[in-house]
Scaffold this motif. Sequence first.
Motif, PDB file in Angstrom:
ATOM      1  N   ILE A 188       0.852  -1.187   0.000  1.00 23.56           N
ATOM      2  CA  ILE A 188       0.000   0.000   0.000  1.00 23.56           C
ATOM      3  C   ILE A 188       0.884   1.232   0.000  1.00 23.56           C
ATOM      4  O   ILE A 188       1.797   1.343   0.820  1.00 23.56           O
ATOM      5  N   GLY A 215      -4.757  -1.451  -7.413  1.00 24.09           N
ATOM      6  CA  GLY A 215      -5.964  -0.905  -6.822  1.00 24.09           C
ATOM      7  C   GLY A 215      -5.752   0.538  -6.414  1.00 24.09           C
ATOM      8  O   GLY A 215      -4.624   1.028  -6.344  1.00 24.09           O
ATOM      9  N   TRP A 216      -6.829   1.235  -6.143  1.00 21.00           N
ATOM     10  CA  TRP A 216      -6.729   2.652  -5.787  1.00 21.00           C
ATOM     11  C   TRP A 216      -7.962   3.067  -4.997  1.00 21.00           C
ATOM     12  O   TRP A 216      -9.003   2.414  -5.028  1.00 21.00           O
ATOM     13  N   LEU A 249     -10.188  -1.659  -8.508  1.00 26.70           N
ATOM     14  CA  LEU A 249      -9.114  -2.634  -8.634  1.00 26.70           C
ATOM     15  C   LEU A 249      -9.077  -3.172 -10.058  1.00 26.70           C
ATOM     16  O   LEU A 249     -10.118  -3.507 -10.637  1.00 26.70           O
ATOM     17  N   THR A 277      -7.421   0.145   4.734  1.00 28.60           N
ATOM     18  CA  THR A 277      -7.313  -1.010   3.842  1.00 28.60           C
ATOM     19  C   THR A 277      -6.480  -2.106   4.492  1.00 28.60           C
ATOM     20  O   THR A 277      -6.858  -3.293   4.496  1.00 28.60           O
ATOM     21  N   LEU A 317     -11.962  -2.156  -0.744  1.00 30.49           N
ATOM     22  CA  LEU A 317     -10.750  -2.747  -1.306  1.00 30.49           C
ATOM     23  C   LEU A 317     -10.484  -4.128  -0.729  1.00 30.49           C
ATOM     24  O   LEU A 317     -10.015  -5.032  -1.437  1.00 30.49           O
ATOM     25  N   ILE A 351      -1.836  -1.086  -3.847  1.00 29.79           N
ATOM     26  CA  ILE A 351      -2.931  -0.149  -3.605  1.00 29.79           C
ATOM     27  C   ILE A 351      -2.360   1.268  -3.567  1.00 29.79           C
ATOM     28  O   ILE A 351      -1.484   1.570  -2.748  1.00 29.79           O
TER      29      ILE A 351
END
Length: 456
Positions: free
Chosen positions: A32, A367-368, A360, A42, A387, A231
């Motif tokens: 992340i 992912g974001w 994602l 997350t 997420l 992420i």
Amino acid sequence: MLNGRVSHWWEDIGLPEPRQQLRGQGTADVAIIGAGFTGLWTAYYLAKANTDLRITILEARHVGYGASGRNGGWLTNTITAGRERYLKSHGRQAVNDFQLAMNRTVAEVIEVCAAEGIDADILQGGELEVAYTPAQEKRLRADAMADAQWEHTHTELLEAEAAQGKINVANARAGLWHPHAARIHPAKLVRGLAEAVERLGVRIYENTRATTLRARRIEFDGGSLDVEYIIRATEGFTAGLAGHKRLWLPMNSSLIATEPLAPSIWDELAWNNGEVLGDYAHVYMYAQRTADNRIAIGGRGVPYKYGSRTDADGQTPQSTVEGLQEILHRMFPQTRNSRIDHAWSGVLGVPRDWAATVGLDPAAGLGWAGGYVGTGVGAANLAGRTLRDLILGESTELANLPWVNHQVRKWEPEPLRWLATKGLYAAYGAADRSELKGRGSSSPLAVLADRITGKP
């Protein structure tokens, strides 16, 4: 007055002890980028769902250095771009589900804080928006009518006396209140959340700046990571990643905090229950009564720096401080002799259509979440749970909400976005000044600016 040094919130509790840097090559199941609310939530929900996951967080400075440690402390249920944004594409039921999810998010954050022993000065008093000009009142009443057409809004239109009974804002003509909001201390929440994820086995590396994201690989200053899922949780700092310069605009917002106010002032203001406060100006303000009896009040200062440059340490122009003082004194004349103890600034992420998103790409493992435009204290929690579901491949209610995998075009290249942002916020400011002089409806300047920006 202390100016900068990240924020009043961090000044209050002290900056965190530096964590280890990451150097060299390594691997992880989930990496992340960003140790703010999005990244930490997350990590929290993933680690709770699957204790075997190797989760790593890379942070360019320190936990909560960005908007998560600088914001106004609003934990609220706002759908960032507004409900109408998703009506045509997803239908009324999906939008109602989204609103209900945001309502429940406020309760979720409060419950996790209690479970994890995080004392973040949370006090749920709801959100009060006030109007103090005829034009603002017209917009407020229109919103009250619109809210009544939707489920789960729970808003209440307050006439002048009732609005001032909630918070005694001078010359308030009307108010709009709902219960799904709480005052928080942002730095206490982000610090406590970081400690909670570390107890779950998540590794947080600070002073480790990611530079490039590729499919299943992160390059950072001093090394790289090969991972299954990446992420991006960088919000207003997203423009610093290679290839992301125009994805989200880093919008500046600034705050000031007064000295602790005397009990006699609080008696006059009747601000006692943790309500967060906003208004219906085009260049809107936001405020809270802090746990140590200050007013922290914020709004737009210099809205954007050329080339998507981001603030370093919260230093705030004197003109911005004076502008926020003017709003403070207009709304609360009792504070005219009160000292301003601290001013600071930070950046938040603004997508081209002002709509937050979480998503994602399973094929690339990317992912974001972000683009919250100031609503991230609550929305980041919902993003973190979403997420989790997307990464674990679960088709849940959260994974099917309207903001999931929402795509939008990029911002214009320079100098167009600098010229446009500067000009549009000048128009908003001019519109507010016109309305303060008694204009009875929204200024055409503001209406035009909204159309150009795509702002809801």
